[in-house]
Design a protein around this motif. Structure first.
Motif, PDB file in Angstrom:
ATOM      1  N   TRP A  26      -7.843  27.364 -37.287  1.00 31.24           N
ATOM      2  CA  TRP A  26      -8.031  28.595 -36.582  1.00 31.24           C
ATOM      3  C   TRP A  26      -9.275  28.656 -36.003  1.00 31.24           C
ATOM      4  N   ARG A  27      -9.403  29.271 -34.721  1.00 29.23           N
ATOM      5  CA  ARG A  27     -10.906  29.298 -34.092  1.00 29.23           C
ATOM      6  C   ARG A  27     -10.782  30.523 -33.361  1.00 29.23           C
ATOM      7  N   TYR A  28     -12.009  31.268 -33.353  1.00 29.53           N
ATOM      8  CA  TYR A  28     -12.047  32.387 -32.295  1.00 29.53           C
ATOM      9  C   TYR A  28     -13.579  32.336 -31.706  1.00 29.53           C
ATOM     10  N   SER A  29     -13.544  32.889 -30.766  1.00 30.47           N
ATOM     11  CA  SER A  29     -15.150  33.127 -29.910  1.00 30.47           C
ATOM     12  C   SER A  29     -15.145  34.580 -29.115  1.00 30.47           C
ATOM     13  N   LEU A  30     -16.433  35.180 -29.292  1.00 32.26           N
ATOM     14  CA  LEU A  30     -16.808  36.299 -28.518  1.00 32.26           C
ATOM     15  C   LEU A  30     -17.771  35.849 -27.564  1.00 32.26           C
ATOM     16  N   LYS A  31     -17.775  36.699 -26.517  1.00 33.49           N
ATOM     17  CA  LYS A  31     -18.971  36.832 -25.355  1.00 33.49           C
ATOM     18  C   LYS A  31     -19.198  38.114 -24.947  1.00 33.49           C
ATOM     19  N   ALA A  32     -20.445  38.281 -24.585  1.00 32.17           N
ATOM     20  CA  ALA A  32     -20.901  39.441 -23.880  1.00 32.17           C
ATOM     21  C   ALA A  32     -21.911  39.087 -22.733  1.00 32.17           C
ATOM     22  N   LEU A  33     -21.748  39.704 -21.519  1.00 35.01           N
ATOM     23  CA  LEU A  33     -22.696  39.513 -20.470  1.00 35.01           C
ATOM     24  C   LEU A  33     -23.101  40.692 -20.059  1.00 35.01           C
ATOM     25  N   ILE A  34     -24.251  40.596 -19.341  1.00 35.29           N
ATOM     26  CA  ILE A  34     -24.693  41.797 -18.519  1.00 35.29           C
ATOM     27  C   ILE A  34     -25.515  41.094 -17.175  1.00 35.29           C
ATOM     28  N   GLY A  35     -25.176  41.612 -16.196  1.00 35.70           N
ATOM     29  CA  GLY A  35     -25.645  40.746 -14.831  1.00 35.70           C
ATOM     30  C   GLY A  35     -26.268  41.920 -13.908  1.00 35.70           C
ATOM     31  N   TYR A  36     -27.258  41.557 -13.047  1.00 29.85           N
ATOM     32  CA  TYR A  36     -28.084  42.393 -12.214  1.00 29.85           C
ATOM     33  C   TYR A  36     -28.032  41.513 -10.656  1.00 29.85           C
ATOM     34  N   PRO A  37     -27.650  42.037  -9.511  1.00 31.72           N
ATOM     35  CA  PRO A  37     -27.684  41.102  -8.463  1.00 31.72           C
ATOM     36  C   PRO A  37     -28.905  41.006  -7.989  1.00 31.72           C
ATOM     37  N   VAL A  38     -29.048  39.597  -7.611  1.00 32.28           N
ATOM     38  CA  VAL A  38     -30.327  39.290  -7.065  1.00 32.28           C
ATOM     39  C   VAL A  38     -30.180  39.142  -5.448  1.00 32.28           C
ATOM     40  N   TRP A  39     -29.026  39.212  -5.050  1.00 31.51           N
ATOM     41  CA  TRP A  39     -28.733  39.180  -3.463  1.00 31.51           C
ATOM     42  C   TRP A  39     -27.303  39.709  -3.424  1.00 31.51           C
ATOM     43  N   SER A  40     -27.360  40.838  -2.481  1.00 29.97           N
ATOM     44  CA  SER A  40     -26.076  41.380  -2.138  1.00 29.97           C
ATOM     45  C   SER A  40     -25.774  41.752  -0.749  1.00 29.97           C
ATOM     46  N   GLU A  41     -24.554  41.741  -0.128  1.00 26.74           N
ATOM     47  CA  GLU A  41     -24.349  41.948   1.218  1.00 26.74           C
ATOM     48  C   GLU A  41     -22.958  42.688   1.335  1.00 26.74           C
ATOM     49  N   ALA A  42     -22.972  43.461   2.166  1.00 26.10           N
ATOM     50  CA  ALA A  42     -21.307  44.188   2.205  1.00 26.10           C
ATOM     51  C   ALA A  42     -21.387  44.529   3.677  1.00 26.10           C
ATOM     52  N   LYS A  43     -20.113  44.166   4.300  1.00 19.74           N
ATOM     53  CA  LYS A  43     -19.677  44.698   5.630  1.00 19.74           C
ATOM     54  C   LYS A  43     -18.212  45.275   5.405  1.00 19.74           C
ATOM     55  N   ASN A  44     -18.205  46.197   6.467  1.00 17.11           N
ATOM     56  CA  ASN A  44     -17.272  47.184   6.655  1.00 17.11           C
ATOM     57  C   ASN A  44     -16.729  47.173   7.938  1.00 17.11           C
ATOM     58  N   THR A  45     -15.211  47.002   8.260  1.00 19.68           N
ATOM     59  CA  THR A  45     -14.722  46.905   9.449  1.00 19.68           C
ATOM     60  C   THR A  45     -15.103  48.139  10.335  1.00 19.68           C
ATOM     61  N   ASN A  46     -15.234  49.322   9.729  1.00 15.34           N
ATOM     62  CA  ASN A  46     -15.645  50.500  10.466  1.00 15.34           C
ATOM     63  C   ASN A  46     -16.617  50.870  11.132  1.00 15.34           C
ATOM     64  N   TYR A  47     -17.552  49.731  10.660  1.00 17.99           N
ATOM     65  CA  TYR A  47     -19.152  49.880  10.959  1.00 17.99           C
ATOM     66  C   TYR A  47     -19.436  48.387  11.413  1.00 17.99           C
ATOM     67  N   ASP A  48     -18.891  47.702  12.331  1.00 15.79           N
ATOM     68  CA  ASP A  48     -18.922  46.337  12.680  1.00 15.79           C
ATOM     69  C   ASP A  48     -20.466  46.231  13.189  1.00 15.79           C
ATOM     70  N   GLY A  49     -21.203  45.163  12.335  1.00 12.81           N
ATOM     71  CA  GLY A  49     -22.486  44.676  12.928  1.00 12.81           C
ATOM     72  C   GLY A  49     -23.401  45.236  11.737  1.00 12.81           C
ATOM     73  N   VAL A  50     -23.000  46.282  10.868  1.00 14.70           N
ATOM     74  CA  VAL A  50     -23.998  46.848  10.161  1.00 14.70           C
ATOM     75  C   VAL A  50     -23.940  46.013   8.601  1.00 14.70           C
ATOM     76  N   LYS A  51     -24.977  45.760   8.120  1.00 15.18           N
ATOM     77  CA  LYS A  51     -24.971  45.003   6.682  1.00 15.18           C
ATOM     78  C   LYS A  51     -25.616  45.884   5.767  1.00 15.18           C
ATOM     79  N   PHE A  52     -25.012  46.053   4.811  1.00 11.56           N
ATOM     80  CA  PHE A  52     -25.554  47.115   3.671  1.00 11.56           C
ATOM     81  C   PHE A  52     -25.733  46.091   2.407  1.00 11.56           C
ATOM     82  N   SER A  53     -26.760  46.533   1.773  1.00 16.73           N
ATOM     83  CA  SER A  53     -27.685  45.643   0.621  1.00 16.73           C
ATOM     84  C   SER A  53     -27.499  46.389  -0.801  1.00 16.73           C
ATOM     85  N   PRO A  54     -26.288  46.877  -1.379  1.00 12.93           N
ATOM     86  CA  PRO A  54     -26.324  47.817  -2.439  1.00 12.93           C
ATOM     87  C   PRO A  54     -26.950  46.955  -3.756  1.00 12.93           C
TER      88      PRO A  54
END
Length: 124
Positions: A26-54
């Motif tokens: 028998w074998r088992y494993s567990l994992k827990a991760l937490i993360g923070y964005p160091v770079w983020s970019e979002a584009k929405n076709t309703n607002y062509d050309g606008v780059k969001f950085s949430p």
């Protein structure tokens, strides 16, 4: 409307595996991760050309359990839960096709994902 996001995260966490695959019933494993964005970019076709950085964060929890069916081959079950939080990003200016400038924002978003499944694991 289509929204595309690209993120680069810095993740930290802990993981535990009860044993290597070779010669254990028998074998088992567990994992827990937490993360923070160091770079983020979002584009929405309703607002062509606008780059969001949430900003935001994410975390995940996962685990599995398996049993040996042949030497070095295990069958098992796994479960995982993931959560992503994207914060609002506002105050961007968009000039519409009518020539009017509007202030637009990318809304807050929360995404969850739960997974259950079967797996085959082998020792190469």
């Amino acid at each position: 409307m289509e929204e595309n996001t690209t993120d680069l995260f810095f993740d930290v966490g802990v993981a535990y595996e009860s044993a290597a695959l070779a010669n254990v019933p028998w074998r088992y494993s567990l994992k827990a991760l937490i993360g923070y964005p160091v770079w983020s970019e979002a584009k929405n076709t309703n607002y062509d050309g606008v780059k969001f950085s949430p900003s935001g964060y994410r975390y995940s929890l996962s685990g599995n359990v398996s049993f040996e069916v042949l030497t070095g081959v295990h069958l098992g079950l796994y479960a995982a839960y993931h959560f992503d939080q994207r914060d609002e990003d506002g105050g961007k200016h968009f000039v519409g096709s009518d020539g009017v400038t509007r202030e637009v924002s990318l809304p807050e978003a929360k995404t969850t994902n739960a997974t259950l499944g079967a797996q085959v694991i082998w020792n190469l």
